[in-house]
Design a protein around this motif. Structure first.
Motif, PDB file in Angstrom:
ATOM      1  N   VAL A  66       0.826  -1.211   0.000  1.00 24.53           N
ATOM      2  CA  VAL A  66       0.000   0.000   0.000  1.00 24.53           C
ATOM      3  C   VAL A  66       0.860   1.260   0.000  1.00 24.53           C
ATOM      4  CG1 VAL A  66      -1.942  -1.154   1.115  1.00 24.53           C
ATOM      5  CG2 VAL A  66      -0.231   0.012   2.539  1.00 24.53           C
ATOM      6  N   ALA A  67       2.174   1.103  -0.136  1.00 22.64           N
ATOM      7  CA  ALA A  67       3.078   2.253  -0.215  1.00 22.64           C
ATOM      8  C   ALA A  67       2.963   2.906  -1.595  1.00 22.64           C
ATOM      9  CB  ALA A  67       4.511   1.807   0.043  1.00 22.64           C
ATOM     10  N   PRO A  68       3.321   4.180  -1.714  1.00 23.96           N
ATOM     11  CA  PRO A  68       3.187   4.883  -2.996  1.00 23.96           C
ATOM     12  C   PRO A  68       3.864   4.172  -4.163  1.00 23.96           C
ATOM     13  CG  PRO A  68       3.603   6.458  -1.247  1.00 23.96           C
ATOM     14  CD  PRO A  68       3.734   5.099  -0.630  1.00 23.96           C
ATOM     15  N   ARG A  69       5.060   3.612  -3.946  1.00 20.77           N
ATOM     16  CA  ARG A  69       5.759   2.916  -5.034  1.00 20.77           C
ATOM     17  C   ARG A  69       4.906   1.759  -5.548  1.00 20.77           C
ATOM     18  NH1 ARG A  69      11.500  -0.449  -4.553  1.00 20.77           N
ATOM     19  NH2 ARG A  69      11.287  -1.559  -6.527  1.00 20.77           N
ATOM     20  N   ALA A  70       4.342   0.993  -4.640  1.00 21.49           N
ATOM     21  CA  ALA A  70       3.547  -0.160  -5.042  1.00 21.49           C
ATOM     22  C   ALA A  70       2.262   0.270  -5.738  1.00 21.49           C
ATOM     23  CB  ALA A  70       3.223  -1.021  -3.829  1.00 21.49           C
ATOM     24  N   LEU A  71       1.626   1.318  -5.252  1.00 19.74           N
ATOM     25  CA  LEU A  71       0.388   1.787  -5.882  1.00 19.74           C
ATOM     26  C   LEU A  71       0.652   2.253  -7.308  1.00 19.74           C
ATOM     27  CD1 LEU A  71      -1.265   3.744  -2.926  1.00 19.74           C
ATOM     28  CD2 LEU A  71      -1.662   1.381  -3.660  1.00 19.74           C
ATOM     29  N   ALA A  72       1.775   2.909  -7.517  1.00 10.14           N
ATOM     30  CA  ALA A  72       2.128   3.340  -8.866  1.00 10.14           C
ATOM     31  C   ALA A  72       2.373   2.136  -9.770  1.00 10.14           C
ATOM     32  CB  ALA A  72       3.357   4.242  -8.825  1.00 10.14           C
ATOM     33  N   GLU A  73       3.079   1.128  -9.253  1.00  7.86           N
ATOM     34  CA  GLU A  73       3.345  -0.065 -10.054  1.00  7.86           C
ATOM     35  C   GLU A  73       2.049  -0.809 -10.375  1.00  7.86           C
ATOM     36  OE1 GLU A  73       5.690  -4.279  -9.537  1.00  7.86           O
ATOM     37  OE2 GLU A  73       6.723  -2.440  -8.906  1.00  7.86           O
ATOM     38  N   ALA A  74       1.153  -0.892  -9.401  1.00  6.71           N
ATOM     39  CA  ALA A  74      -0.130  -1.553  -9.640  1.00  6.71           C
ATOM     40  C   ALA A  74      -0.941  -0.802 -10.686  1.00  6.71           C
ATOM     41  CB  ALA A  74      -0.910  -1.663  -8.335  1.00  6.71           C
ATOM     42  N   GLY A  75      -0.850   0.518 -10.658  1.00  3.14           N
ATOM     43  CA  GLY A  75      -1.562   1.310 -11.664  1.00  3.14           C
ATOM     44  C   GLY A  75      -1.057   1.040 -13.066  1.00  3.14           C
ATOM     45  N   HIS A  76       0.258   0.951 -13.220  1.00  5.25           N
ATOM     46  CA  HIS A  76       0.835   0.622 -14.531  1.00  5.25           C
ATOM     47  C   HIS A  76       0.418  -0.789 -14.958  1.00  5.25           C
ATOM     48  CE1 HIS A  76       3.086   4.281 -14.837  1.00  5.25           C
ATOM     49  NE2 HIS A  76       3.849   4.028 -13.792  1.00  5.25           N
ATOM     50  N   ALA A  77       0.432  -1.722 -14.006  1.00  4.44           N
ATOM     51  CA  ALA A  77       0.050  -3.098 -14.320  1.00  4.44           C
ATOM     52  C   ALA A  77      -1.396  -3.164 -14.776  1.00  4.44           C
ATOM     53  CB  ALA A  77       0.271  -3.992 -13.106  1.00  4.44           C
ATOM     54  N   ALA A  78      -2.275  -2.360 -14.160  1.00  8.24           N
ATOM     55  CA  ALA A  78      -3.690  -2.365 -14.545  1.00  8.24           C
ATOM     56  C   ALA A  78      -3.866  -1.953 -15.999  1.00  8.24           C
ATOM     57  CB  ALA A  78      -4.480  -1.436 -13.622  1.00  8.24           C
ATOM     58  N   HIS A  79      -3.122  -0.955 -16.440  1.00 11.07           N
ATOM     59  CA  HIS A  79      -3.207  -0.535 -17.849  1.00 11.07           C
ATOM     60  C   HIS A  79      -2.656  -1.616 -18.773  1.00 11.07           C
ATOM     61  CE1 HIS A  79      -4.717   3.571 -17.426  1.00 11.07           C
ATOM     62  NE2 HIS A  79      -3.965   3.665 -16.337  1.00 11.07           N
ATOM     63  N   ARG A  80      -1.597  -2.277 -18.352  1.00 15.36           N
ATOM     64  CA  ARG A  80      -1.041  -3.357 -19.160  1.00 15.36           C
ATOM     65  C   ARG A  80      -2.022  -4.528 -19.248  1.00 15.36           C
ATOM     66  NH1 ARG A  80       3.194  -3.745 -16.569  1.00 15.36           N
ATOM     67  NH2 ARG A  80       2.866  -5.638 -15.331  1.00 15.36           N
ATOM     68  N   ILE A  81      -2.667  -4.838 -18.143  1.00 16.89           N
ATOM     69  CA  ILE A  81      -3.667  -5.910 -18.138  1.00 16.89           C
ATOM     70  C   ILE A  81      -4.809  -5.566 -19.076  1.00 16.89           C
ATOM     71  CG2 ILE A  81      -5.452  -7.005 -16.714  1.00 16.89           C
ATOM     72  CD1 ILE A  81      -3.382  -6.832 -14.373  1.00 16.89           C
ATOM     73  N   ALA A  82      -5.246  -4.314 -19.062  1.00 17.11           N
ATOM     74  CA  ALA A  82      -6.342  -3.903 -19.946  1.00 17.11           C
ATOM     75  C   ALA A  82      -5.966  -4.092 -21.411  1.00 17.11           C
ATOM     76  CB  ALA A  82      -6.718  -2.449 -19.667  1.00 17.11           C
ATOM     77  N   ALA A  83      -4.733  -3.740 -21.761  1.00 16.68           N
ATOM     78  CA  ALA A  83      -4.289  -3.915 -23.148  1.00 16.68           C
ATOM     79  C   ALA A  83      -4.177  -5.392 -23.507  1.00 16.68           C
ATOM     80  CB  ALA A  83      -2.951  -3.209 -23.354  1.00 16.68           C
ATOM     81  N   ASP A  84      -3.641  -6.192 -22.598  1.00 11.20           N
ATOM     82  CA  ASP A  84      -3.524  -7.631 -22.859  1.00 11.20           C
ATOM     83  C   ASP A  84      -4.901  -8.280 -22.941  1.00 11.20           C
ATOM     84  OD1 ASP A  84      -0.764  -7.509 -22.928  1.00 11.20           O
ATOM     85  OD2 ASP A  84      -0.505  -8.097 -20.830  1.00 11.20           O
ATOM     86  N   ARG A  85      -5.822  -7.806 -22.119  1.00  9.56           N
ATOM     87  CA  ARG A  85      -7.193  -8.345 -22.167  1.00  9.56           C
ATOM     88  C   ARG A  85      -7.850  -8.031 -23.505  1.00  9.56           C
ATOM     89  NH1 ARG A  85      -9.366  -5.842 -17.973  1.00  9.56           N
ATOM     90  NH2 ARG A  85     -10.061  -4.139 -19.288  1.00  9.56           N
ATOM     91  N   ALA A  86      -7.664  -6.824 -23.995  1.00  9.92           N
ATOM     92  CA  ALA A  86      -8.236  -6.453 -25.282  1.00  9.92           C
ATOM     93  C   ALA A  86      -7.697  -7.349 -26.394  1.00  9.92           C
ATOM     94  CB  ALA A  86      -7.945  -4.982 -25.584  1.00  9.92           C
ATOM     95  N   HIS A  87      -6.407  -7.686 -26.332  1.00  9.33           N
ATOM     96  CA  HIS A  87      -5.810  -8.575 -27.328  1.00  9.33           C
ATOM     97  C   HIS A  87      -6.430  -9.972 -27.251  1.00  9.33           C
ATOM     98  CE1 HIS A  87      -2.638 -10.242 -29.897  1.00  9.33           C
ATOM     99  NE2 HIS A  87      -2.548 -11.238 -29.033  1.00  9.33           N
ATOM    100  N   LEU A  88      -6.594 -10.481 -26.025  1.00  7.14           N
ATOM    101  CA  LEU A  88      -7.199 -11.798 -25.845  1.00  7.14           C
ATOM    102  C   LEU A  88      -8.641 -11.811 -26.341  1.00  7.14           C
ATOM    103  CD1 LEU A  88      -7.287 -14.689 -24.671  1.00  7.14           C
ATOM    104  CD2 LEU A  88      -7.831 -13.650 -22.437  1.00  7.14           C
ATOM    105  N   VAL A  89      -9.406 -10.796 -25.985  1.00  9.53           N
ATOM    106  CA  VAL A  89     -10.811 -10.743 -26.386  1.00  9.53           C
ATOM    107  C   VAL A  89     -10.939 -10.673 -27.902  1.00  9.53           C
ATOM    108  CG1 VAL A  89     -12.896  -9.306 -26.326  1.00  9.53           C
ATOM    109  CG2 VAL A  89     -11.655  -9.800 -24.210  1.00  9.53           C
ATOM    110  N   ALA A  90     -10.061  -9.898 -28.547  1.00  9.05           N
ATOM    111  CA  ALA A  90     -10.100  -9.817 -30.013  1.00  9.05           C
ATOM    112  C   ALA A  90      -9.842 -11.190 -30.628  1.00  9.05           C
ATOM    113  CB  ALA A  90      -9.073  -8.802 -30.510  1.00  9.05           C
ATOM    114  N   GLY A  91      -8.897 -11.928 -30.059  1.00 10.53           N
ATOM    115  CA  GLY A  91      -8.621 -13.268 -30.571  1.00 10.53           C
ATOM    116  C   GLY A  91      -9.791 -14.209 -30.362  1.00 10.53           C
ATOM    117  N   LEU A  92     -10.458 -14.107 -29.230  1.00 13.17           N
ATOM    118  CA  LEU A  92     -11.619 -14.944 -28.966  1.00 13.17           C
ATOM    119  C   LEU A  92     -12.776 -14.590 -29.893  1.00 13.17           C
ATOM    120  CD1 LEU A  92     -11.386 -14.941 -25.078  1.00 13.17           C
ATOM    121  CD2 LEU A  92     -11.108 -16.947 -26.545  1.00 13.17           C
ATOM    122  N   ARG A  93     -12.930 -13.305 -30.146  1.00  8.63           N
ATOM    123  CA  ARG A  93     -13.995 -12.888 -31.086  1.00  8.63           C
ATOM    124  C   ARG A  93     -13.766 -13.485 -32.467  1.00  8.63           C
ATOM    125  NH1 ARG A  93     -13.538  -6.643 -29.867  1.00  8.63           N
ATOM    126  NH2 ARG A  93     -14.818  -6.419 -27.968  1.00  8.63           N
TER     127      ARG A  93
END
Length: 368
Positions: free
Chosen positions: A252-279
């Motif tokens: 819950v420290a600032p460094r970790a929250l920033a890293e989690a925020g970056h990971a969330a955007h990366r997950i969203a992009a990877d999810r979009a790629h997976l969903v496009a392939g499934l479609r």
């Protein structure tokens, strides 16, 4: 959307994604468990390792509790540290005096299992694929004095609007919102963590998914001080280990929250790629529950049980869907991974579908 009692035989509420990779799962690419890949990171492992020199002393959770409170802008009296979110469900089931609990499904099955183990009769509100598994607050019985809902919901990956969930709140009702995957949502939009204006609100958070700490067991409850006190009385002494407390402070420290925020955007992009392939497999009967907002997607396909077995032969484990109330054996849940892993999975899925009985036959359209 309908309401039904949960008594009698039904889905195996104690089946979880790790069962797909235990025992004979060695060597499989794990798309069944919703823990972020390549975690915990080195800096977090070092934080945890640094706590080992203090193992002779009993755990002291005050600093970790204060850190979580600061992260959400709450007084410490509104925070309870737990051995993962799963312990919180057990505490709620055992400590709170409720007469009519309701669980909104499909969702993580442990809340209902814990309530039933504590002797409660549980009603289910079943969200429908035809409605995109979206919540209609009016479908929850007015007499419910405990309501449990996930957001974003496992396994549907639906992110309900915060204000739709707030409409479930009532004086005299405990509203439990499982936000175990909220930190995988960019900006944590629709979170209710930190809200003190919603009567009876209990928010559960897990640190095991984003940070790969399922083996350490750490999570927390955000709730009114009197609810926290009730739950704390039901906990054993020293419920959270010293290494888990160190992890809580670090995550819950600032460094970790920033890293989690970056990971969330990366997950969203990877999810979009997976969903496009499934479609792209729609002509083979594959349908994705959309819009997906979590680090996993729910997929409907003909002959899913057989497809799952063929995927295992090809090296991939996915989560069966029929153990979630409201879903059937035609559903599977797939964790979001990097694009290379997704591409390998999509190729294997295409091959598994080609081997399925009746291959090439399109399933009925699915608007979800």
């Amino acid at each position: 959307m309908r309401t039904e009692p949960s008594g009698g035989t039904g889905p195996d509420l104690r089946h979880h994604g790790d069962a797909e990779v235990r025992d004979d799962g060695a060597g499989l690419v794990d798309l069944a468990v919703n823990v972020r890949a390549d975690t915990p990171p080195l800096w977090l492992r070092e934080e945890i390792a640094g706590s080992l020199s203090s193992l002779a002393a009993y755990p002291d959770g005050r600093a970790a509790r204060a850190a979580v409170a600061e992260r959400h802008g709450l007084p410490v009296e509104r925070v309870l540290l737990t051995a993962g979110a799963a312990e919180a469900f057990v505490l709620l089931a055992r400590a709170l005096k409720v007469r009519r609990p309701v669980v909104v499904h499909p969702q993580f099955t442990e809340p209902e299992a814990a309530l039933r183990d504590a002797g409660h009769s549980v009603d289910r509100v079943l969200l429908r694929a035809e409605d995109g598994f979206r919540l209609d607050p009016a479908a929850v019985p007015e007499g419910a004095d405990l309501v449990v809902i996930g957001n974003p919901t496992n396994p549907t990956s639906v992110l309900h609007p915060a204000e739709a969930i707030v409409r479930l709140a009532r004086p005299g009702r405990t509203l439990v919102v499982d936000e175990a995957f909220m930190d995988a949502v960019p900006g944590e939009r629709e979170t209710l963590a930190g809200r003190t204006d919603v009567p009876g609100l209990v928010v559960l958070r897990s640190l095991t998914k984003t940070w790969g700490l399922a083996g350490l067991r750490i999570g927390y409850v955000l709730a009114p001080a009197e609810t926290v006190a009730e739950l704390e009385r039901a906990q054993p002494l020293w419920p959270v280990s010293t290494p888990a407390l160190a992890a809580a402070r670090a995550c819950v420290a600032p460094r970790a929250l920033a890293e989690a925020g970056h990971a969330a955007h990366r997950i969203a992009a990877d999810r979009a790629h997976l969903v496009a392939g499934l479609r792209s497999l729609a002509s083979r009967g594959v349908r994705v529950a959309e819009p997906a907002e979590g680090p996993f997607v729910l997929v409907r396909m003909p002959g899913a049980a057989g497809v799952r077995r063929r995927l295992r032969d090809l090296g991939y484990a996915v989560r069966r869907g029929d153990t979630f109330p409201g879903l059937g054996e035609e559903w599977v849940r797939v964790a979001v991974r990097d694009r290379a892993t997704a591409n390998g999975f999509l190729e294997a899925l295409s091959a598994a579908l080609a081997d399925a009985p009746g291959a090439g036959r399109e399933a009925a359209p699915h608007p979800g």
